[in-house]
Design an enzyme around this catalytic site. Structure first.
Site, PDB file in Angstrom:
ATOM      1  N   CYS A 170       0.809  -1.216   0.000  1.00 41.24           N
ATOM      2  CA  CYS A 170       0.000   0.000   0.000  1.00 41.24           C
ATOM      3  C   CYS A 170       0.844   1.268   0.000  1.00 41.24           C
ATOM      4  CB  CYS A 170      -0.948  -0.032   1.185  1.00 41.24           C
ATOM      5  SG  CYS A 170      -1.895  -1.561   1.171  1.00 41.24           S
ATOM      6  N   HIS A 311      -2.532   8.137   5.739  1.00 39.05           N
ATOM      7  CA  HIS A 311      -2.743   6.786   5.219  1.00 39.05           C
ATOM      8  C   HIS A 311      -4.150   6.343   5.623  1.00 39.05           C
ATOM      9  CE1 HIS A 311      -1.760   2.989   3.514  1.00 39.05           C
ATOM     10  NE2 HIS A 311      -1.945   2.352   4.643  1.00 39.05           N
ATOM     11  N   GLU A 321      -1.132   6.158  13.519  1.00 32.25           N
ATOM     12  CA  GLU A 321      -0.640   7.209  12.613  1.00 32.25           C
ATOM     13  C   GLU A 321      -0.904   8.594  13.208  1.00 32.25           C
ATOM     14  OE1 GLU A 321      -2.610   7.429   8.812  1.00 32.25           O
ATOM     15  OE2 GLU A 321      -1.082   8.750   7.962  1.00 32.25           O
ATOM     16  N   LYS A 342      -9.443   8.159   1.958  1.00 33.48           N
ATOM     17  CA  LYS A 342      -9.934   6.774   1.840  1.00 33.48           C
ATOM     18  C   LYS A 342     -11.361   6.665   2.367  1.00 33.48           C
ATOM     19  CE  LYS A 342      -5.460   4.384   1.952  1.00 33.48           C
ATOM     20  NZ  LYS A 342      -4.475   5.433   2.279  1.00 33.48           N
ATOM     21  N   HIS A 347      -9.665   2.049  -0.078  1.00 32.41           N
ATOM     22  CA  HIS A 347      -8.219   1.882  -0.097  1.00 32.41           C
ATOM     23  C   HIS A 347      -7.797   1.276  -1.445  1.00 32.41           C
ATOM     24  CE1 HIS A 347      -4.179   1.271   0.921  1.00 32.41           C
ATOM     25  NE2 HIS A 347      -4.276   0.520   1.996  1.00 32.41           N
ATOM     26  N   PHE A 406       1.909  -3.300   4.084  1.00 28.68           N
ATOM     27  CA  PHE A 406       2.199  -4.587   4.721  1.00 28.68           C
ATOM     28  C   PHE A 406       3.699  -4.878   4.571  1.00 28.68           C
ATOM     29  CE2 PHE A 406      -2.133  -7.031   4.454  1.00 28.68           C
ATOM     30  CZ  PHE A 406      -2.690  -6.115   5.324  1.00 28.68           C
TER      31      PHE A 406
END
Lengths: 418, 77
Positions: A170, A311, A321, A342, A347, A406
Site C-alpha cells: 500500500c 494513510h 498514525e 480513503k 483503499h 504490509f
C-alpha cells in the site's frame, strides 16, 4: 540536486474517470462505497467495495474501449488498463508529446502496483487445473506482471527512458513518485510518468484480505458509511480500485517548454518497521521516521506543513498514525488539517499513494482540504483538525502524503506549492 | 466458402479486430492482419478450441496465412 515539479495529472478512481470528476466529488463529501457488482460476492465476508463506475464514458464513467482497443483488452489485467487510462490523462494534461529520439530517451515510466494481475493469475490457475497447460493464454504472463503497466505505457507513447516499477504493497504509489523524482534529480531522466494502479476487487483479492481480517465486514446495509477513518465504529478498510499517475519533470525542462507547473516534489522519506507482517508498531515509529526524513529532505519544519493526507485506512492503525503525526508536529499540531480521503474512495492499495498525491496537489491548487467523511464519533481526542465530514478552505502551501504498507514499509511525500 | 473457412474467418476477425474482407486466402496473420507472435499462438489455440483438434507446435509454425489455417484444419478434422 535538480528540482522536480509535477506537470501532469491523471486519475481513475471509484468516484469517477478523470481528475476533475474525482476531485469535485471528493471535496463535496461523496462516498464511492456500494455493493460489489464485478462478481458474485455473496459467499464472502465482505460484499461491498469502492468500484470504478463503469459506463458509456460520459458523466465520469469509465469505458475501457475509450482507452485501449478492444482486441488488446484481453491481453492485460485490469490494473494495467487502469494504469494506461490514468497515464493517458496525465501525459495529455502535461502537454509533453515528444517525437525527437533524444527526448523520448529522456522520458521514463515508473508505475507500480501492490498486487498486480491477481485476477488473471487466479483465472489462469483454474484453466490450468481444469483444462490443462495447453489452454494457458500466451498473454497470461504479460497480463499479470506488475511492471507491464510501465511497459505498456512506454510502448504506447514511445518513452524510452528508465522503465521501472515499484511493489511495496500500500506504499507503492508514494514510493513510485518519490523514486521517479529521484531518477530525475540524479539526471537519469528529464521526465517520468509515475504512479500506481490496482484492481483487487475480485474474489481472490477480497477473500485474501478477509482472511487477514483487514477488511470492513459490518456495513453491508450501508456500504457508503463503511470507510470511516478514526471513527469509533470503524471495522476495517474498504477495498477500492483505480490508478493515479503524475508527470514529473525537471524544473528547467518544464519552464523551457512553458508547461503548467502544479507543484514541486520537495520531500520524500522512507523507512521500515522491522516489526510485523501486517501491523505497524504501537508507537508508530516507522511512519514517524518516514515523515521526519521527508521533512528533512524538503528542508522544512513540521510547522510548515498545512495539510496531511493520512494513510488512514479505517483500521486500528489510524490511531497509531495520528499519534505519530501529533508527535512530529509538536505545538504546530493545532494548525494542521489532516484528512483521510480513503473515507470516500476506499483503499486503492498500490494506487492509493499516487491518487492521494494528486489529491494533495489539487488541495494546494484550490486551497481546500478534502474531508474525512463518516467521521461521526472520533475514537481519539486530538487537537489536529481531521476535516470531519466537511472540506476545509484554508491556506495550503506544503502538504504531506503518508503511505504505509504490509511488511512494514513506509513512505512520506512532501509536495509544495510552486 | 466452406463451413470451416467461415468459422476460421470469424475467429480471425474477432481476435485481430480486422475487417472481414481483409481476411483473404493469402492474407498473412503477421504481415497483413497486424498480428504479433503472441497473437498467432492465441489464434492457434482458438482454432483448437473451435474444431476440437490439437495442432502440434511444429505444425502451428507452418500456419502463416488464413489459407494455411483452413487447409490444415480441413486435413485434421
Amino acid at each position: 540536486m535538480r528540482r522536480v515539479v509535477v506537470t501532469g495529472l491523471g486519475l481513475l478512481t471509484p468516484l469517477g474517470c478523470g481528475v476533475e470528476e474525482s476531485w469535485k466529488k471528493l471535496v463535496s463529501g461523496t462516498s464511492a462505497g456500494g455493493a460489489i457488482t464485478h462478481f458474485d460476492a455473496s459467499a464472502l465476508a465482505t460484499t461491498y467495495a469502492c468500484q470504478i463506475p463503469y459506463g458509456d464514458g460520459t458523466n465520469g464513467t469509465f469505458r475501457p474501449e475509450d482507452w485501449v482497443e478492444g482486441k488488446d483488452l484481453r491481453k492485460m489485467d485490469k490494473f494495467i488498463l487502469y494504469g494506461i487510462a490514468a497515464a493517458e490523462m496525465a501525459v495529455k494534461d502535461s502537454g509533453w508529446a515528444p517525437t525527437e529520439e533524444e527526448d523520448l530517451q529522456r522520458t521514463g515510466v515508473m508505475i507500480g502496483s501492490g498486487i498486480g494481475g491477481i485476477e488473471t493469475i487466479a483465472e489462469t490457475a483454474l484453466t490450468l487445473r481444469d483444462r490443462g497447460p495447453r489452454r494457458v493464454s500466451p498473454f497470461f504472463i504479460p497480463s499479470a506482471l506488475i511492471n507491464l503497466a510501465s511497459g505498456q505505457v512506454s510502448i504506447r507513447h514511445g518513452f524510452k527512458g528508465p522503465n521501472h516499477s515499484v511493489v511495496t504493497a500500500c506504499a507503492t504509489g508514494a514510493h513510485a513518485i518519490g523514486d521517479a523524482a529521484r531518477l530525475i534529480m540524479l539526471d537519469d531522466a528529464d521526465v517520468m510518468i509515475a504512479g500506481g494502479a490496482e484492481s483487487a476487487i475480485n474474489e481472490i483479492g477480497i477473500a485474501g484480505f478477509n482472511a487477514c481480517k483487514a477488511l470492513s465486514t459490518k456495513y453491508a446495509d450501508s456500504p457508503e458509511s463503511a470507510s470511516r477513518p478514526w471513527d469509533k465504529d470503524r471495522d476495517g478498510f474498504v477495498m477500492g480500485e483505480g490508478a493515479g499517475i503524475v508527470v514529473l519533470e525537471e524544473l528547467e525542462h518544464a519552464k523551457a517548454r512553458g508547461a503548467t507547473i502544479y507543484a514541486e516534489v520537495t520531500g520524500y522519506g522512507m523507512s521500515g518497521d522491522a516489526y510485523h507482517l501486517t501491523a505497524p508498531s504501537e508507537d508508530g515509529d516507522g511512519g514517524f521516521r518516514a515523515m521526519q526524513a521527508a521533512l528533512k529532505r524538503a528542508g522544512l519544519n513540521a510547522g510548515d506543513i498545512d495539510y496531511v493526507n493520512a494513510h488512514g485506512t479505517s483500521t486500528m492503525a489510524d490511531t497509531i498514525e495520528l499519534g505519530a503525526v501529533t508527535r512530529l508536529m509538536g505545538p504546530a499540531a493545532e494548525k494542521l488539517t489532516m484528512s483521510s480521503t480513503k473515507s470516500s474512495i476506499g483503499h486503492l492499495l498500490g494506487a492509493a499513494g499516487a491518487v492521494e498525491a494528486v489529491f494533495c496537489i489539487l488541495a494546494m491548487r484550490d486551497q481546500v482540504a478534502p474531508p474525512t467523511i463518516n467521521l461521526d464519533n472520533p475514537a481519539v481526542e486530538t487537537v489536529i483538525d481531521l476535516a470531519a465530514k466537511q472540506a476545509r478552505e484554508r491556506k495550503i502551501d506544503h502538504v504531506m502524503s503518508n503511505s504505509f504498507g504490509f511488511g512494514g514499509t513506509n513512505a512520506a511525500l512532501v509536495l509544495s506549492r510552486f | 466458402m466452406s463451413d470451416v473457412a467461415e468459422r476460421v474467418k470469424k475467429i480471425v476477425v474477432e481476435h485481430l479486430s480486422v475487417e472481414e474482407d481483409k481476411v483473404t486466402e493469402n492474407a498473412s496473420f503477421i504481415d497483413d492482419l497486424g498480428a504479433d507472435s503472441l497473437d498467432t499462438v492465441e489464434l492457434v489455440m482458438a482454432f483448437e478450441e473451435e474444431f476440437g483438434i490439437e495442432i502440434p507446435d511444429d505444425a502451428a509454425e507452418t500456419i502463416q496465412t488464413f489459407g494455411d489455417a483452413v487447409k490444415f484444419i480441413d486435413g485434421a478434422s
